[in-house]
Design an enzyme around this catalytic site. Structure first.
Site, PDB file in Angstrom:
ATOM      1  N   HIS A   1     -13.969  -6.988   9.737  1.00 36.46           N
ATOM      2  CA  HIS A   1     -13.741  -8.161   8.874  1.00 36.46           C
ATOM      3  C   HIS A   1     -14.477  -9.326   9.532  1.00 36.46           C
ATOM      4  O   HIS A   1     -14.232  -9.641  10.696  1.00 36.46           O
ATOM      5  CB  HIS A   1     -12.247  -8.522   8.822  1.00 36.46           C
TER       6      HIS A   1
ATOM      7  N   ASP B   1     -13.587  -1.062  -0.124  1.00 32.42           N
ATOM      8  CA  ASP B   1     -13.487  -2.202  -1.044  1.00 32.42           C
ATOM      9  C   ASP B   1     -14.392  -3.369  -0.652  1.00 32.42           C
ATOM     10  O   ASP B   1     -14.278  -4.464  -1.206  1.00 32.42           O
ATOM     11  CB  ASP B   1     -12.033  -2.658  -1.203  1.00 32.42           C
TER      12      ASP B   1
ATOM     13  N   ASP C   1     -14.833  -5.319   2.012  1.00 37.35           N
ATOM     14  CA  ASP C   1     -14.511  -6.509   2.815  1.00 37.35           C
ATOM     15  C   ASP C   1     -14.752  -6.289   4.307  1.00 37.35           C
ATOM     16  O   ASP C   1     -14.605  -7.211   5.097  1.00 37.35           O
ATOM     17  CB  ASP C   1     -13.087  -7.031   2.557  1.00 37.35           C
ATOM     18  N   ARG C   2     -15.149  -5.051   4.696  1.00 41.43           N
ATOM     19  CA  ARG C   2     -15.436  -4.792   6.112  1.00 41.43           C
ATOM     20  C   ARG C   2     -16.838  -4.216   6.252  1.00 41.43           C
ATOM     21  O   ARG C   2     -17.231  -3.346   5.491  1.00 41.43           O
ATOM     22  CB  ARG C   2     -14.405  -3.825   6.706  1.00 41.43           C
TER      23      ARG C   2
ATOM     24  N   ARG D   1       0.830  -1.196   0.000  1.00 43.59           N
ATOM     25  CA  ARG D   1       0.000   0.000   0.000  1.00 43.59           C
ATOM     26  C   ARG D   1       0.866   1.247   0.000  1.00 43.59           C
ATOM     27  O   ARG D   1       1.834   1.323   0.753  1.00 43.59           O
ATOM     28  CB  ARG D   1      -0.878  -0.003   1.261  1.00 43.59           C
TER      29      ARG D   1
ATOM     30  N   SER E   1      -8.490   0.247  -0.037  1.00 41.07           N
ATOM     31  CA  SER E   1      -9.332  -0.091   1.110  1.00 41.07           C
ATOM     32  C   SER E   1     -10.023   1.159   1.669  1.00 41.07           C
ATOM     33  O   SER E   1     -10.742   1.836   0.954  1.00 41.07           O
ATOM     34  CB  SER E   1      -8.508  -0.805   2.171  1.00 41.07           C
ATOM     35  N   HIS E   2      -9.775   1.487   2.932  1.00 42.87           N
ATOM     36  CA  HIS E   2     -10.462   2.624   3.562  1.00 42.87           C
ATOM     37  C   HIS E   2      -9.539   3.831   3.685  1.00 42.87           C
ATOM     38  O   HIS E   2      -9.844   4.776   4.404  1.00 42.87           O
ATOM     39  CB  HIS E   2     -10.960   2.216   4.954  1.00 42.87           C
TER      40      HIS E   2
ATOM     41  N   LYS F   1      -4.122  -6.352  -2.548  1.00 45.78           N
ATOM     42  CA  LYS F   1      -4.394  -7.463  -1.638  1.00 45.78           C
ATOM     43  C   LYS F   1      -4.283  -8.744  -2.463  1.00 45.78           C
ATOM     44  O   LYS F   1      -4.840  -8.812  -3.560  1.00 45.78           O
ATOM     45  CB  LYS F   1      -5.790  -7.343  -1.022  1.00 45.78           C
TER      46      LYS F   1
ATOM     47  N   ASP G   1     -16.841  -0.608   3.845  1.00 47.21           N
ATOM     48  CA  ASP G   1     -15.626   0.179   3.623  1.00 47.21           C
ATOM     49  C   ASP G   1     -15.398   0.304   2.112  1.00 47.21           C
ATOM     50  O   ASP G   1     -16.204  -0.163   1.307  1.00 47.21           O
ATOM     51  CB  ASP G   1     -14.433  -0.434   4.361  1.00 47.21           C
TER      52      ASP G   1
END
Length: 467
Positions: free
Chosen positions: A331, A246, A248-249, A16, A105-106, A115, A244
């Site tokens: 998650h 992407d 995944d959360r 990242r 992501s966030h 990822k 979030d």
């Protein structure tokens, strides 16, 4: 030819960086060449690639695919979508050996990253350092892989809907739910999903916009749930779900606007699952409430406290055969009738299922939880060279104490009236502290114990650091 990455981008769970500063197209190409070479050496051939809605994502995707094919790997381009859709592509297709999602992501809009999944397992920690080594040595294979495009949104949505299998539609038809995609990559998938769900659904910010014009897409920060709270209150909905950047959360609120934190969601999922899989092992990270571990035990499950980090938890699930795990950060991993990866869209479907199967509204389930007093996660800057050493010093000092000390990930000390945690972040130069007790006075006592330990190591809970 070889390539050196900015050392700050090779992180514990992913890669990242900041676009134009620490992360460029050349980095993406080198990631492709290195990952592709590592996969080919392990006997793999085909990589699924997808990306989120950030402005820089298409540019990185183009370069990544170039790097993968130059190493002889074939690429299946999934296009734009949430990270779990890429995980689904990797997990469900027999001929796919690895997967890479381009996502920030966030993080703020100028960040992006990668990822990765490698032959069905998370690619993290030492793997990422090895990838850096392969690039630095230019230890790449040469080849010319093929590229195909595959639209999998439809089959992914079909798979999400199986989360409601076995539940009488009549129990779901009356549900009224609010959803906030936060202008992240989950928006289009969410629209396609709710069009096929029973009940009534109200959506916010499903248009993908990498500038995140409405609010930052991190549902673990309560301020980012303000729009969802307003929607649920105005329309008198049963509950609300947020994602979030992407997908995944998950974040959630009940019908009264109370936040349902990650560990509290896990309490609901665990109660539902243990009704069907008695004595199952349920995993949660060290930041989770004692109420969760007690709840799992009460419903006949085996609670297991494990290290924070989605890759670490996924690995532990495989090792223990656990059907359900979760983190405070939202998650949630289902491996009972799903693949064991973190998918917030699926978690939203499973929240509907849990409410129906348990015969209780989400608001009632939230209301029945014990009222614990806890601090938010406090993060403060500590020099990189000092952070792990300081935790070791605390462990050393507490080794002779009479409190219950769990050193799975940092130090978690349980006392008669609560617990406190001090751990080093794997991804930043910060220490993380948290405490929970049965009263404000208990929490004040627990925080004093944290401060005492920090002082003995010449540190203090100073300036709060961001994520």
């Amino acid at each position: 030819m070889s390539h050196s990455f900015d050392p700050t981008i090779l992180r514990e769970y992913d890669i990242r960086g900041i676009i134009g500063e620490t992360l460029e197209a050349d980095d993406a190409r080198a990631i492709g060449r290195s990952f592709g070479s590592m996969l080919a050496r392990a006997g793999g051939k085909t990589v699924a690639v997808a990306y989120d809605g950030r402005v820089s994502s298409p540019m990185l995707e183009h370069a990544l695919v170039e790097g993968l094919t130059a190493s002889g790997c074939d690429v299946v381009r999934i296009g734009m979508g949430p990270t779990p859709m890429l995980y689904y592509a990797e997990a469900s297709a027999e001929q796919v050996d690895g997967g890479i999602q381009i996502t920030g992501s966030h993080n703020p809009a100028n960040y992006n990253g990668f990822k990765m999944v490698f032959q069905g397992r998370p690619f993290f920690g030492a793997d990422i350092q090895d990838l850096g080594g392969v690039a630095a040595a230019g230890d790449w294979l040469d080849g010319s892989g093929a590229v195909t495009d595959k639209a999998i949104m439809g089959e992914y949505i079909d798979r999400l809907l199986t989360g409601l299998d076995g539940i009488d539609a009549g129990m779901l038809d009356g549900l009224r739910i609010g959803w906030d995609a936060g202008n992240g990559a989950a928006g289009p998938a969410l629209e396609a999903l709710v069009a096929r769900l029973p009940g009534e659904h109200h959506l916010l910010f499903t248009e993908v916009d990498g500038h995140f014009p409405n609010h930052h897409p991190d549902p673990t920060v309560e301020a980012n749930l303000a729009d969802l709270k307003t929607l649920v209150a105005e329309k008198n909905l049963d509950f609300g779900v947020a994602f979030d950047g992407d997908g995944d959360r998950i974040g959630a609120i009940d019908g009264e606007g109370r936040v349902i934190w990650g560990d509290q969601l896990l309490m609901i999922y665990a109660e539902d699952l243990l009704g069907r899989l008695p004595s199952a092992t349920i995993i949660a990270d060290v930041k989770a409430s004692l109420a969760l571990f007690d709840h799992v035990t009460k419903h006949g499950g085996e609670p297991l406290m494990w290290k924070t980090g989605h890759s670490l938890i996924k690995s532990k699930m495989k090792e223990t055969g656990s059907p359900l795990a979760g983190e405070m950060s939202g998650h949630v991993f289902f491996a009972d009738t799903y693949y064991g990866f973190d998918d917030a869209l699926y978690a939203g479907v499973r929240l509907m299922a849990a409410s129906a199967r348990l015969g209780k509204s989400v608001t009632q389930l939230r209301g029945e939880m014990p009222a614990m007093v806890n601090t938010p996660e406090m993060r403060f800057q500590v020099d990189e060279a000092r952070k792990f050493a300081a935790i070791d010093e605390v462990k050393q000092r507490l080794s002779s104490s009479d409190g219950q000390v769990n050193d799975t990930d940092g130090v978690r000390v349980t006392t008669d009236d609560g617990w406190w945690l001090l751990r080093a972040s794997n991804t930043q130069d910060v220490l993380v502290a948290r405490a929970e007790g049965d009263s404000e006075a208990a929490v004040a006592r627990l925080m004093a114990q944290i401060d005492e330990q920090l002082a003995l190591s010449g540190l203090e809970r100073g300036e709060q650091a961001g994520h």
